[in-house]
Design a protein around this motif. Structure first.
Motif, short mmCIF file in Angstrom:
data_model
loop_
_atom_site.label_atom_id
_atom_site.label_comp_id
_atom_site.label_asym_id
_atom_site.label_seq_id
_atom_site.Cartn_x
_atom_site.Cartn_y
_atom_site.Cartn_z
N GLY A 149 -4.57 -5.55 -4.36
CA GLY A 149 -5.87 -4.95 -4.59
C GLY A 149 -5.99 -3.60 -3.91
O GLY A 149 -5.10 -3.18 -3.20
N SER A 150 -7.12 -2.95 -4.13
CA SER A 150 -7.25 -1.60 -3.60
C SER A 150 -7.97 -1.62 -2.27
O SER A 150 -8.45 -2.65 -1.82
CB SER A 150 -7.99 -0.73 -4.60
N ASN A 151 -8.03 -0.49 -1.67
CA ASN A 151 -8.49 -0.35 -0.29
C ASN A 151 -10.01 -0.49 -0.18
O ASN A 151 -10.74 0.37 -0.65
CB ASN A 151 -8.05 1.01 0.22
N ARG A 208 -2.77 -1.96 8.14
CA ARG A 208 -1.56 -1.17 8.05
C ARG A 208 -0.56 -1.83 7.10
O ARG A 208 0.03 -1.18 6.24
CB ARG A 208 -0.93 -1.01 9.43
N ASP A 209 -0.40 -3.15 7.22
CA ASP A 209 0.58 -3.83 6.39
C ASP A 209 0.20 -3.80 4.92
O ASP A 209 1.05 -3.92 4.05
CB ASP A 209 0.77 -5.28 6.87
N ARG A 210 -1.09 -3.67 4.65
CA ARG A 210 -1.51 -3.58 3.25
C ARG A 210 -1.56 -2.14 2.78
O ARG A 210 -1.94 -1.87 1.64
CB ARG A 210 -2.89 -4.22 3.08
N GLY A 211 -1.24 -1.23 3.67
CA GLY A 211 -1.24 0.18 3.29
C GLY A 211 -2.62 0.78 3.20
O GLY A 211 -2.83 1.79 2.55
N TRP A 212 -3.58 0.16 3.89
CA TRP A 212 -4.95 0.66 3.79
C TRP A 212 -5.22 1.81 4.76
O TRP A 212 -6.26 2.46 4.66
CB TRP A 212 -5.94 -0.48 4.08
N ILE A 213 -4.41 1.98 5.75
CA ILE A 213 -4.69 3.04 6.74
C ILE A 213 -3.51 3.98 6.89
O ILE A 213 -2.46 3.73 6.39
CB ILE A 213 -5.05 2.47 8.12
N GLU A 247 -13.91 3.66 8.78
CA GLU A 247 -13.20 2.46 9.21
C GLU A 247 -11.71 2.73 9.32
O GLU A 247 -11.06 2.31 10.29
CB GLU A 247 -13.47 1.31 8.22
N VAL A 248 -11.19 3.46 8.38
CA VAL A 248 -9.77 3.81 8.42
C VAL A 248 -9.47 4.60 9.68
O VAL A 248 -8.53 4.31 10.43
CB VAL A 248 -9.39 4.63 7.18
N GLU A 249 -10.31 5.59 9.93
CA GLU A 249 -10.10 6.48 11.08
C GLU A 249 -10.10 5.68 12.38
O GLU A 249 -9.24 5.86 13.25
CB GLU A 249 -11.22 7.52 11.09
N GLY A 307 0.81 -1.21 0.00
CA GLY A 307 0.00 0.00 0.00
C GLY A 307 0.84 1.26 0.00
O GLY A 307 0.42 2.29 -0.51
N TYR A 308 2.02 1.18 0.60
CA TYR A 308 2.91 2.34 0.57
C TYR A 308 3.27 2.67 -0.86
O TYR A 308 3.29 3.84 -1.26
CB TYR A 308 4.18 2.02 1.34
N LEU A 309 3.59 1.63 -1.61
CA LEU A 309 3.96 1.86 -3.02
C LEU A 309 2.82 2.52 -3.77
O LEU A 309 3.01 3.54 -4.45
CB LEU A 309 4.32 0.52 -3.67
N ARG A 310 1.64 1.96 -3.61
CA ARG A 310 0.49 2.51 -4.33
C ARG A 310 0.27 3.97 -3.94
O ARG A 310 0.12 4.85 -4.79
CB ARG A 310 -0.75 1.66 -4.03
N ARG A 311 0.30 4.22 -2.62
CA ARG A 311 0.04 5.58 -2.17
C ARG A 311 1.13 6.54 -2.63
O ARG A 311 0.87 7.70 -2.97
CB ARG A 311 -0.11 5.62 -0.65
#
Lengths: 206, 206
Positions: free
Chosen positions: B142-144, B201-206, B150-152, B93-97
């Motif tokens: 995949g995407s978030n 977090r590990d998937r970069g979703w939050i 939920e993120v918050e 997710g870091y990469l995507r973001r």
DNA sequence: GGTGGTCGATGACAGATGTCACGCCCACCC
DNA sequence: GGGTGGGCGTGACATCTGTCATCGACCACC
């Protein structure tokens, strides 16, 4: 005579960068680099190293799982070498454990790059080098009040897994795990097992 | 003409070491260094920088809290500069973001030191540089699927605090927080809120 | 032999957590 | 106006968690 150095850090980029930084000093020479804690002793012996720069968070094997264990292994098997722990996290318990393991120095990666070479020289000369700020915190922090079982249980609790799974992994009954967690929660002054585990980690207790 | 670089990393030792490493390349020149995400834009402008090396985990202010936000701020305010994200954690997710934020490159600190200079040159030349291993994972990830709420809520749940305290911090009722957590637990395929937060977090979703 | 201590386990209890169905409010749209 | 849907809240329920008292097994010690 130059000081012969070993760099141990799992991040190749950081390792290489530190090597470049230290290569600027005419009296220092990087003669070995490793990326795992369990490779430190062999490499230090093979390259007749004077000082080892050790990161703490490094992969390793069961006997030498991290940089602190590597410092202990060095003291035991290659007593001529001095260890300088270089770590990201200035957790008081890390400092205490590193010194107990026989490290001669402890600096955090926040320190200015210009001071690293001096730290290496002082360690090589037989002095002890410790981040002064951290030394204070470490004394204030006190020693580890947790029992071995509490430590074991808290380590697993860090990821937030349910009690049942903690019990499986440490081979205890769920009830016993809850007892240890309850005790640890009390000792850390927290409200949940995950908070307790995080506090214990930040104090270097686990 | 040399390529003018800015280094942004909160760890002074790493910053200095990277500077020493890159100084070995005759066509590269480190012209600015900062230790906070919110100082990147000003420094880049002041030193007429060509390429910024950005760590992700860096302190900052509310508007620019980390290195990814710094990349976005650079694109918005100093469009001539290219960003190369250099991070410890190769989370998909870091990469995507980072790419969404306009970064031209993404390398993890595991990559060999010898490749960094080339990555900088390619980014400067207008190419996109991405860790190939990570690129695959990122696509597979995949995407978030999480909603904003939920993120918050998951961000606060990371530390393992009780639901009541999460509710206070996000200004929702405890029942609503539990609903969001339950939904997030389902989407992550986990069993507790802390596990859900860690997976996210590990998937970069939050 | 007894005595004390620790370790692991058990049972009971209150409170927290995860799940689910449902209700309300408000913006939006036909 | 009458839907329609999303965001937020509530209530109820089963389960999990944290706390505490207690027990048996084991070991060291006198």
């Amino acid at each position: 005579m130059t000081i012969r150095l070993l760099l141990a850090d799992d991040q190749a980029l950081v390792r290489g960068a530190l090597a470049a930084l230290l290569a600027l000093e005419p009296d220092l020479e990087v003669v070995a680099e490793v990326g795992r804690a369990d490779e430190v002793v062999d490499a230090a012996r093979a390259a007749s190293v004077d000082v080892c720069l050790l990161d703490i968070e490094m992969p390793g094997d069961a006997a030498v799982p991290d940089g602190i264990a590597a410092a202990a292994a060095l003291r035991a098997h290659v007593p001529g070498v001095r260890s300088l722990v270089v770590t990201t996290f200035g957790r008081p318990g890390y400092l205490r454990r590193a010194l107990e393991a026989g490290a001669s120095g402890f600096v955090v990666k926040d320190t200015p790059a210009s001071e690293l070479a001096d730290a290496v020289r002082r360690v090589h000369a037989g002095f002890r080098v410790v981040d002064p700020l951290l030394a204070g915190e470490s004394l204030a922090g006190g020693s580890n009040p947790l029992t071995d079982r509490e430590v074991e249980v808290l380590r697993v609790a860090l990821d937030g897994v349910p009690v049942a799974r903690i019990a499986e992994r440490v081979h205890l009954s769920p009830g016993t795990v809850r007892n240890y967690l309850s005790s640890a929660i009390g000792k850390t002054g927290t409200a949940t097992r995950v908070e307790a585990a995080r506090v214990a980690r930040d104090r270097g207790w686990i």
